[in-house]
Scaffold this motif. Structure first.
Motif, PDB file in Angstrom:
ATOM      1  N   TYR A   8     -23.960  84.865-130.657  1.00 14.11           N
ATOM      2  CA  TYR A   8     -24.120  86.225-130.135  1.00 14.11           C
ATOM      3  C   TYR A   8     -22.746  86.755-129.794  1.00 14.11           C
ATOM      4  N   GLN A   9     -22.376  87.851-130.393  1.00 17.04           N
ATOM      5  CA  GLN A   9     -21.095  88.488-130.108  1.00 17.04           C
ATOM      6  C   GLN A   9     -21.341  89.977-129.889  1.00 17.04           C
ATOM      7  N   PRO A  10     -21.437  90.366-128.622  1.00 11.88           N
ATOM      8  CA  PRO A  10     -21.711  91.785-128.341  1.00 11.88           C
ATOM      9  C   PRO A  10     -20.556  92.665-128.803  1.00 11.88           C
ATOM     10  N   LYS A  11     -20.858  93.939-128.934  1.00  9.66           N
ATOM     11  CA  LYS A  11     -19.817  94.890-129.294  1.00  9.66           C
ATOM     12  C   LYS A  11     -18.734  94.865-128.226  1.00  9.66           C
ATOM     13  N   LYS A  12     -17.549  95.171-128.645  1.00  8.10           N
ATOM     14  CA  LYS A  12     -16.449  95.204-127.682  1.00  8.10           C
ATOM     15  C   LYS A  12     -16.708  96.290-126.661  1.00  8.10           C
ATOM     16  N   GLU A  13     -16.437  95.964-125.422  1.00  5.43           N
ATOM     17  CA  GLU A  13     -16.606  96.950-124.361  1.00  5.43           C
ATOM     18  C   GLU A  13     -15.422  97.893-124.366  1.00  5.43           C
TER      19      GLU A  13
END
Length: 114
Positions: A8-13
């Motif tokens: 899981y790699q969320p979008k960059k904040e």
């Protein structure tokens, strides 16, 4: 048994935007400071207002105490505002629509082009 896991790699904040100082002059005669611009008022509760006809600029001079012809500064969670309809009517410069500009510190005054 082997697995092929996808991590899981969320979008960059997004980094929070550096809020620039802005002052609005509204048709109702209110001068509104965003939080950053309100810092220029140095927690003063009154100000004197001036107008430069040649450069069409508004000058705001924060003062420590109430003086003759001073305007109260009201602080809110998102900044500050000054009710100055009489000032704008006196110089006949009440804007027909919202004017928003970056303030310029010039000596004792906070200046804004109208």
């Amino acid at each position: 048994m082997e697995f092929s896991f996808t991590l899981y790699q969320p979008k960059k904040e997004r980094a929070p935007k550096e809020m620039a100082a802005q002052i609005e002059v509204r048709p109702n005669g209110r001068i509104v400071f965003n939080k950053k611009a309100a810092e220029l008022l140095a927690d003063r509760h009154f100000c004197m207002l001036g107008y430069d006809r040649e450069k069409n600029a508004l000058g705001i001079m924060p003062v420590a105490e109430q003086q003759l012809n001073s305007f109260p500064i009201r602080y809110a969670s998102k900044g500050a505002y000054i009710g100055a309809k009489k000032f704008f009517k006196h110089f006949n410069i009440l804007p027909p629509k919202v004017i928003q500009n970056a303030p310029v510190q010039t000596g004792q005054f906070i200046g804004i082009k109208l």
